[in-house]
Structure formats: structure tokens, C-alpha cells
Design an enzyme around this catalytic site. Structure first.
Site, PDB file in Angstrom:
ATOM      1  N   HIS A  48       0.820  -1.215   0.000  1.00 14.52           N
ATOM      2  CA  HIS A  48       0.000   0.000   0.000  1.00 14.52           C
ATOM      3  C   HIS A  48       0.857   1.269   0.000  1.00 14.52           C
ATOM      4  O   HIS A  48       2.040   1.249   0.373  1.00 14.52           O
ATOM      5  CB  HIS A  48      -0.935   0.016   1.211  1.00 14.52           C
TER       6      HIS A  48
ATOM      7  N   GLU B 105      -2.908  -7.320   7.559  1.00 12.49           N
ATOM      8  CA  GLU B 105      -1.664  -7.235   8.312  1.00 12.49           C
ATOM      9  C   GLU B 105      -1.844  -7.895   9.670  1.00 12.49           C
ATOM     10  O   GLU B 105      -2.968  -8.038  10.161  1.00 12.49           O
ATOM     11  CB  GLU B 105      -1.265  -5.761   8.496  1.00 12.49           C
TER      12      GLU B 105
END
Length: 268
Positions: free
Chosen positions: A86, A160
Site C-alpha cells: 500500500h 496485516e
């Protein structure tokens, strides 16, 4: 932002053996490539395929003869997976521990990075795009995938790792308030635990699940947008590396916005 490319050539099975030197002809070849800045366009590792064997048969040592299976099933065709981290998030800027929280959002700089990544990948065909549903990755995926026909696919297995009480803390504060836990997380993450839960070990399990969901999906070319630690876990599990050896798969100098062809477009 980090962009790396893993290219698998496993016509009959997702079981693959990676070796730095091939001493005899392989019946079916497998290739792993990582593309990024300050490096050659590709770092290939040739491999011999283990025919009719989709079990885990070993680990890696300096990436020599790592043998692992990602799906435990035969694949109908080879697969190509492009992995993107990201863009810059608000907590990246504030040097906060992010983990699995949704409170860290993509910044204006992160949006520009995602737009540049979209431009870089515009000539690459992808059958599907898989993304973490966490906001900073989700927003990055929405920018990069803009204009493509297929809908985004969000996988919980690409989230995550959860870092409990450290999440949201500035790194300097976490180091001061929880010196033992913070140091273990940073320097020996495989042994970082909270109430008997080992986040990195759970992340390895998630990575294996993500590979199954991705590689068993219809199509041959996939884009994956996720986070730093799960990205490393994906690469390590593909190479047969355990959580204890996470550091051996560090992605160095792979800032894709700093390394493109002259027209800022990747061509594979």
C-alpha cells in the site's frame, strides 16, 4: 510503496523447488522473479519441479533448493502474481505502529503513489485483483484497479498482523513503555507473543491460506495489494522459509516509484 513480482511456472502442480543452479534439465520449470529499484529488471531463480508431489518437502538455506507446496493441489496452468504494498499512510507519516487497524488511512502522497503505480502497471493484464480489506490497502487497490472490469476481491488472509496494545502507539513511545515487548517484536518477531498468541506465526498461516485462495482462483495473472509483514510472509512461505527466518526475505531497494522504465511503465 513497494512493488515486487513473483512469477511461478508450475504447469501441473503448485509444488516448486527453488535452486540457484540447475545441474540437470527440469521436466517442468519454475521461476521466481522480484522486480524493483536499484536492481536488475529481474532476479531469476531457476528451479526443478517435483513431479506428482504436492507436499512440503523442505526449507530454504540462502534460497538454495527451497521446496514447498502452496496449495497441496494440482494447478491447471501456470500462475503469475504481482504483489504491491500500500501507499504512504497517515500512521507511516506519524511513525506509529499500524498492525491490523483501520484508523491509518492513505495520505495524499499515498494516493499519488497509487496513481503512479496504476500508470506503471497499465499495460499488464490481470485476471483478478486481490486486496487486504484494511483501509490503507483497500484505498490503494481502488486507485490502482480503477478502470478495470473485474471487481476487486478482498481477502481477510491478506490483512496485516494484529499487534494488540502496540497498535496506534508512536514507535518512540512503544519502545519506552514496553521495552521488552517492543524490542522482541522488532528484533525477534517470531518470538513476540501476547497472552500466548504469536502474531507472526498466525501471519504465516494466513499467508498460506492466501496463496491457496489466490492460486486456486480462475485465471493466470493476478495482482495482490497488501501490507509489509504479510507481503514478506507470502514470499517466505513461497520459498519455504519459516517465521524465524523472516529477515532473510527482506525486500531491499524495491521502491517501485523510484525504479521504472523511462516512460514510467513496466512491461513484462
Amino acid at each position: 510503496m513497494i512493488c515486487g513480482v513473483l512469477t511461478f511456472r508450475a504447469p501441473l502442480s503448485s509444488s516448486s523447488s527453488f535452486t540457484s543452479i540447475s545441474k540437470r534439465p527440469a521436466k517442468h520449470s519454475t521461476r521466481l522473479e522480484v522486480h524493483g529499484s536499484n536492481s536488475s529488471p529481474g532476479i531469476p531463480l531457476t528451479a526443478e519441479k517435483i513431479v506428482n508431489d504436492s507436499s512440503i518437502t523442505g526449507g530454504a538455506y540462502d534460497f538454495d533448493r527451497a521446496t514447498t507446496s502452496l496449495t497441496q493441489k494440482l494447478l491447471p496452468s501456470s500462475k503469475k502474481v504481482t504483489i504491491v504494498r500500500h501507499g504512504l499512510s497517515s500512521w507511516n507519516e506519524e511513525s506509529r505502529v499500524q498492525g491490523s487497524t483501520n484508523l491509518s488511512v492513505l495520505t495524499e502522497t499515498g494516493v499519488r503513489q497509487a496513481e503512479r503505480c496504476r500508470k506503471a502497471l497499465e499495460n499488464m493484464h490481470f485476471d483478478q485483483c486481490f486486496s487486504s480489506p484494511i483501509s490503507r490497502a483497500k484505498s490503494t487497490a481502488e486507485v490502482i484497479w480503477q478502470g478495470r472490469e473485474e471487481p476487486l476481491v478482498f481477502l481477510d488472509s491478506l490483512k496485516e498482523g494484529h499487534l494488540f496494545f502496540l497498535e496506534g502507539m508512536k514507535n518512540v513511545d512503544a519502545r519506552e513503555k514496553y521495552p521488552k515487548e517492543y524490542t522482541t517484536w522488532r528484533e525477534d518477531p517470531a518470538n513476540f507473543s501476547v497472552n500466548g498468541i504469536y502474531p507472526l506465526q498466525k501471519l504465516w498461516g494466513a499467508a498460506r491460506e492466501a496463496w491457496k485462495e489466490i492460486l486456486l482462483s480462475p485465471g493466470e495473472n493476478f495482482l495482490v495489494i497488501t501490507h509489509k509483514s504479510i507481503l514478506r510472509a507470502l514470499i517466505c512461505t513461497a520459498l519455504g522459509l519459516s517465521p524465524e527466518r523472516k529477515g532473510e526475505a527482506m525486500l531491499q531497494s524495491l521502491n517501485m516509484t523510484a525504479h521504472m522504465y523511462s516512460d514510467h511503465i513496466y512491461i513484462y
